[in-house]
Design a protein around this motif. Structure first.
Motif, PDB file in Angstrom:
ATOM      1  N   PHE A  45       0.821  -1.219   0.000  1.00  0.00           N
ATOM      2  CA  PHE A  45       0.000   0.000   0.000  1.00  0.00           C
ATOM      3  C   PHE A  45       0.855   1.270   0.000  1.00  0.00           C
ATOM      4  O   PHE A  45       0.336   2.369  -0.203  1.00  0.00           O
ATOM      5  CB  PHE A  45      -0.919   0.008   1.220  1.00  0.00           C
ATOM      6  CG  PHE A  45      -0.211  -0.252   2.523  1.00  0.00           C
ATOM      7  CD1 PHE A  45       0.383   0.774   3.224  1.00  0.00           C
ATOM      8  CD2 PHE A  45      -0.131  -1.547   3.027  1.00  0.00           C
ATOM      9  CE1 PHE A  45       1.050   0.541   4.416  1.00  0.00           C
ATOM     10  CE2 PHE A  45       0.543  -1.801   4.222  1.00  0.00           C
ATOM     11  CZ  PHE A  45       1.130  -0.757   4.916  1.00  0.00           C
ATOM     12  N   LEU A  46       2.169   1.150   0.203  1.00  0.00           N
ATOM     13  CA  LEU A  46       3.029   2.326   0.184  1.00  0.00           C
ATOM     14  C   LEU A  46       3.315   2.816  -1.235  1.00  0.00           C
ATOM     15  O   LEU A  46       3.706   3.974  -1.425  1.00  0.00           O
ATOM     16  CB  LEU A  46       4.360   2.018   0.883  1.00  0.00           C
ATOM     17  CG  LEU A  46       4.307   1.775   2.393  1.00  0.00           C
ATOM     18  CD1 LEU A  46       5.697   1.463   2.911  1.00  0.00           C
ATOM     19  CD2 LEU A  46       3.708   2.968   3.119  1.00  0.00           C
ATOM     20  N   ALA A  47       3.145   1.938  -2.231  1.00  0.00           N
ATOM     21  CA  ALA A  47       3.518   2.298  -3.603  1.00  0.00           C
ATOM     22  C   ALA A  47       2.781   3.535  -4.112  1.00  0.00           C
ATOM     23  O   ALA A  47       3.415   4.449  -4.658  1.00  0.00           O
ATOM     24  CB  ALA A  47       3.309   1.108  -4.536  1.00  0.00           C
ATOM     25  N   PRO A  48       1.438   3.637  -3.972  1.00  0.00           N
ATOM     26  CA  PRO A  48       0.781   4.863  -4.449  1.00  0.00           C
ATOM     27  C   PRO A  48       1.281   6.120  -3.747  1.00  0.00           C
ATOM     28  O   PRO A  48       1.363   7.188  -4.367  1.00  0.00           O
ATOM     29  CB  PRO A  48      -0.700   4.609  -4.143  1.00  0.00           C
ATOM     30  CG  PRO A  48      -0.841   3.129  -4.067  1.00  0.00           C
ATOM     31  CD  PRO A  48       0.453   2.654  -3.482  1.00  0.00           C
ATOM     32  N   PHE A  49       1.643   6.010  -2.471  1.00  0.00           N
ATOM     33  CA  PHE A  49       2.150   7.180  -1.756  1.00  0.00           C
ATOM     34  C   PHE A  49       3.540   7.563  -2.259  1.00  0.00           C
ATOM     35  O   PHE A  49       3.895   8.751  -2.265  1.00  0.00           O
ATOM     36  CB  PHE A  49       2.156   6.915  -0.253  1.00  0.00           C
ATOM     37  CG  PHE A  49       0.782   6.795   0.334  1.00  0.00           C
ATOM     38  CD1 PHE A  49       0.046   7.922   0.665  1.00  0.00           C
ATOM     39  CD2 PHE A  49       0.197   5.543   0.529  1.00  0.00           C
ATOM     40  CE1 PHE A  49      -1.235   7.809   1.188  1.00  0.00           C
ATOM     41  CE2 PHE A  49      -1.078   5.422   1.048  1.00  0.00           C
ATOM     42  CZ  PHE A  49      -1.802   6.559   1.377  1.00  0.00           C
ATOM     43  N   GLY A  50       4.333   6.559  -2.677  1.00  0.00           N
ATOM     44  CA  GLY A  50       5.615   6.873  -3.288  1.00  0.00           C
ATOM     45  C   GLY A  50       5.443   7.654  -4.578  1.00  0.00           C
ATOM     46  O   GLY A  50       6.150   8.640  -4.834  1.00  0.00           O
ATOM     47  N   VAL A  51       4.490   7.220  -5.416  1.00  0.00           N
ATOM     48  CA  VAL A  51       4.199   7.943  -6.654  1.00  0.00           C
ATOM     49  C   VAL A  51       3.689   9.346  -6.333  1.00  0.00           C
ATOM     50  O   VAL A  51       4.098  10.339  -6.953  1.00  0.00           O
ATOM     51  CB  VAL A  51       3.171   7.169  -7.502  1.00  0.00           C
ATOM     52  CG1 VAL A  51       2.750   7.987  -8.723  1.00  0.00           C
ATOM     53  CG2 VAL A  51       3.735   5.817  -7.943  1.00  0.00           C
ATOM     54  N   ALA A  52       2.789   9.438  -5.371  1.00  0.00           N
ATOM     55  CA  ALA A  52       2.209  10.732  -5.012  1.00  0.00           C
ATOM     56  C   ALA A  52       3.287  11.710  -4.546  1.00  0.00           C
ATOM     57  O   ALA A  52       3.301  12.883  -4.955  1.00  0.00           O
ATOM     58  CB  ALA A  52       1.157  10.550  -3.917  1.00  0.00           C
ATOM     59  N   LEU A  53       4.201  11.257  -3.699  1.00  0.00           N
ATOM     60  CA  LEU A  53       5.247  12.140  -3.193  1.00  0.00           C
ATOM     61  C   LEU A  53       6.135  12.636  -4.328  1.00  0.00           C
ATOM     62  O   LEU A  53       6.477  13.829  -4.395  1.00  0.00           O
ATOM     63  CB  LEU A  53       6.085  11.407  -2.145  1.00  0.00           C
ATOM     64  CG  LEU A  53       7.230  12.206  -1.513  1.00  0.00           C
ATOM     65  CD1 LEU A  53       6.713  13.483  -0.851  1.00  0.00           C
ATOM     66  CD2 LEU A  53       7.977  11.338  -0.495  1.00  0.00           C
ATOM     67  N   LEU A  54       6.494  11.746  -5.252  1.00  0.00           N
ATOM     68  CA  LEU A  54       7.315  12.155  -6.381  1.00  0.00           C
ATOM     69  C   LEU A  54       6.593  13.182  -7.244  1.00  0.00           C
ATOM     70  O   LEU A  54       7.180  14.194  -7.657  1.00  0.00           O
ATOM     71  CB  LEU A  54       7.700  10.935  -7.215  1.00  0.00           C
ATOM     72  CG  LEU A  54       8.483  11.225  -8.503  1.00  0.00           C
ATOM     73  CD1 LEU A  54       9.774  11.989  -8.196  1.00  0.00           C
ATOM     74  CD2 LEU A  54       8.778   9.935  -9.254  1.00  0.00           C
ATOM     75  N   VAL A  55       5.310  12.955  -7.518  1.00  0.00           N
ATOM     76  CA  VAL A  55       4.541  13.890  -8.344  1.00  0.00           C
ATOM     77  C   VAL A  55       4.433  15.245  -7.665  1.00  0.00           C
ATOM     78  O   VAL A  55       4.550  16.298  -8.311  1.00  0.00           O
ATOM     79  CB  VAL A  55       3.151  13.304  -8.657  1.00  0.00           C
ATOM     80  CG1 VAL A  55       2.237  14.360  -9.286  1.00  0.00           C
ATOM     81  CG2 VAL A  55       3.277  12.114  -9.596  1.00  0.00           C
TER      82      VAL A  55
END
Length: 560
Positions: A45-55
């Motif tokens: 579940f951390l993967a979408p938050f990783g994408v979000a932080l980068l964006v």
């Protein structure tokens, strides 16, 4: 992305260096979140938050319209976006791939991580370009798919390791693999992440209700779709007699190896003997009624590094094992060709008839099974000449054993969509993934690869039998759940009754079409961003409706 210049921003202290350092740290941390989402950790579940932080880091680069008209400002902005994306890639790949250098030193690991991180830098550039279009979260997620396709294709055939989909074997989005395969699962993770980024912007900037509702829709649409699909994902007990489904008993043999590392092949006969010994023990258990009679036995990749087609002793040992267990064996073997090249093959071996069918590995690993530009790369590593001289096969990936059509993806092949899609389209009703992980020691590589097999099970609606020399071996149900598995470095036999399935999933039938559609979507969005850079940019935003991407504030102090 609109810009608001206020009196308060003009009085802010000049801290561009601190701002840059902060964003560099956040970009690197976004990659760390992606890494943390991968097996063996159950933190998908951390993967979408990783994408979000980068964006969110990348969209801070939304410059004013005046900056867009200045070529120097625009070039600086894109270079910065590339740098942040590169840092995110390094934050992800450096901890993900150390197994590459487990026995050859850090050079190959660092080189591969750096080369693959370039594609994350490209994603950074694309994100900045697309961030102010209407429905920006959608187009940015498409851009992620585009960059994953690129790094899965080039150079040297690509390196798909680390696709977002491969971290979701335990996740809610896995059911989407049955519709659009790995590309759709990766896109779903990326879209959820871009939606989270847009929602964060909408809420913190107190944008209109329509903006945070639109962002919320991007955040939840793919998880909702995945939840709706889960009841239709077949399980281990799913058999349709009318469709020609039936059940068989399969066994996976993990014989283990005498020692780990690149030199384990120096004891090739010991590796073969280990797998023969474990198969004979299974035969004893069958006769004692402790295990059911198998219809098929699967050995790992490189179970016989002695060519059994040229070496009578190896052939006799395999014959004895097959005869004792009363079933054909899928034997992973290294075969020597007439021109002294080699093939990494899986042979159907039946005691009564010898070798019957064969799959020669089609997607072979550069810098491992073969070395491109050998004369050049041997100047950089003393291990260069240890790379193999393998050549690829050209079959459809299907072998038939005891009347069972088996789709084979040998080790590295399981990372590539096309390998098993072709096999299942060609009639495979069961999937076998023979693999040799002994050269990667006690690293996370085997767990990462197991997650790929779990995704392939859902993608094609097939049981997947993973047979590894040193672990982890597993029997995986069509819903991706692990029914049985082994420990590392322990000789083990896994036996299970499994369904053969003749029907195909939508993902199998569509093949690469979902990925093509998503990549074309990214390309069209890029064309639109380039052709309509005036009003479209002012109207759009990562929030998705109107408004700006982040409403970046730029003042005299340069703080953004």
């Amino acid at each position: 992305m609109s810009v608001e210049v206020t009196a308060s921003t003009r009085t802010r202290p000049r801290t561009p260096r601190l701002t840059t350092l902060r964003d560099c740290a956040l970009a690197f941390a976004s990659g760390g979140l992606l890494f943390a989402s991968f097996p063996p950790r159950p933190l998908w579940f951390l993967a979408p938050f990783g994408v979000a932080l980068l964006v969110l880091v990348l969209t801070r680069f939304g410059a004013s319209d005046r900056g867009e008209e200045n070529p120097n400002r625009k070039a600086l902005r894109l270079r910065g976006a590339f740098g942040y994306g590169l840092l995110a890639g390094l934050g992800f790949l450096l901890p993900l791939l150390p197994w590459v250098g487990e026995y050859v030193g850090p050079g190959p690991w660092l080189a591969l991580s750096g080369a693959e991180a370039v594609f994350f830098g490209l994603f950074g550039i694309l994100t900045v370009i697309l961030a102010r279009l209407p429905l920006a979260p959608l187009w940015i997620a498409c851009a992620w798919t585009l960059t994953e396709w690129l790094r899965s294709s080039v150079p040297f055939g690509g390196f798909p390791w680390g696709r977002l989909a491969f971290g979701q074997a335990e996740g809610w989005l896995l059911s989407l693999a049955g519709i659009g395969g790995a590309p759709l699962v990766s896109f779903a993770v990326a879209l959820t992440g871009t939606g989270i980024a847009a929602l964060a912007v909408a809420l913190t900037r107190r944008l209109p209700t329509r903006d945070w509702l639109a962002a919320g829709a991007f955040t939840v649409v793919m998880p909702i779709l995945a939840a709706v699909l889960w009841p239709f994902v077949p399980g281990m007990g799913s058999v349709d007699d009318a469709a020609g489904d039936r059940k068989v008993v399969v066994a996976a043999i993990q014989g283990s190896v005498p020692r780990l590392g690149l030199e384990f092949n120096a004891q090739r006969r010991a590796v073969l003997d280990n797998h023969v010994r474990e198969t004979l023990a299974l035969a004893d258990d069958v006769r004692a009624g402790k295990q059911p009679q198998p219809d098929l036995v699967v050995w790992p990749e490189n179970a016989s590094d002695i060519d059994p087609l040229r070496n009578a002793d190896a052939a006799d040992a395999i014959d004895a094992a097959s005869r004792a267990v009363g079933a054909p064996i899928l034997v992973g073997a290294v075969l020597v060709n007439g021109d002294r090249t080699t093939t990494n093959s899986v042979i159907v071996w039946d005691a009564d008839n010898g070798p019957q069918d064969r799959h020669d590995k089609k997607i072979i690993q550069p810098f491992g099974e073969y070395l491109p530009y050998r004369d050049f790369f041997r100047h950089f590593s003393s291990y260069a000449d240890q790379a193999g001289n393998f050549v690829p096969g050209d079959g459809n990936g299907v072998v038939t054993a005891a009347g069972i059509p088996v789709g084979v993806a040998t080790c590295y092949e399981v990372a590539f969509d096309r390998a098993l899609t072709e096999a299942v389209r060609s009639g495979a009703e069961l999937i076998a993934v023979p693999t040799n992980n002994a050269t990667f020691g006690d690293t996370e590589m085997t767990y990462q690869q197991l997650a790929m097999s779990r995704l392939r099970a859902v993608e094609h609606g097939r049981v997947v039998v993973v047979a590894a020399t040193s672990g982890v071996s597993a029997i995986i149900a069509p819903d991706g759940s692990v029914q049985e598995s082994s420990s590392l470095f322990v000789p083990t036999t896994l036996v299970a009754e499994v369904p053969l399935r003749a029907s195909t999933t939508l993902a199998t039938r569509l093949g690469p079409i979902p990925e093509i559609v998503l990549c074309v979507g990214a390309a069209l969005a890029l064309a639109g961003a380039h052709g309509g850079r005036g009003g479209a940019r002012r109207r759009g935003g990562i929030v998705g409706g109107g408004g700006g991407c982040c409403h970046t504030h730029t003042g005299a102090g340069g703080d953004t």
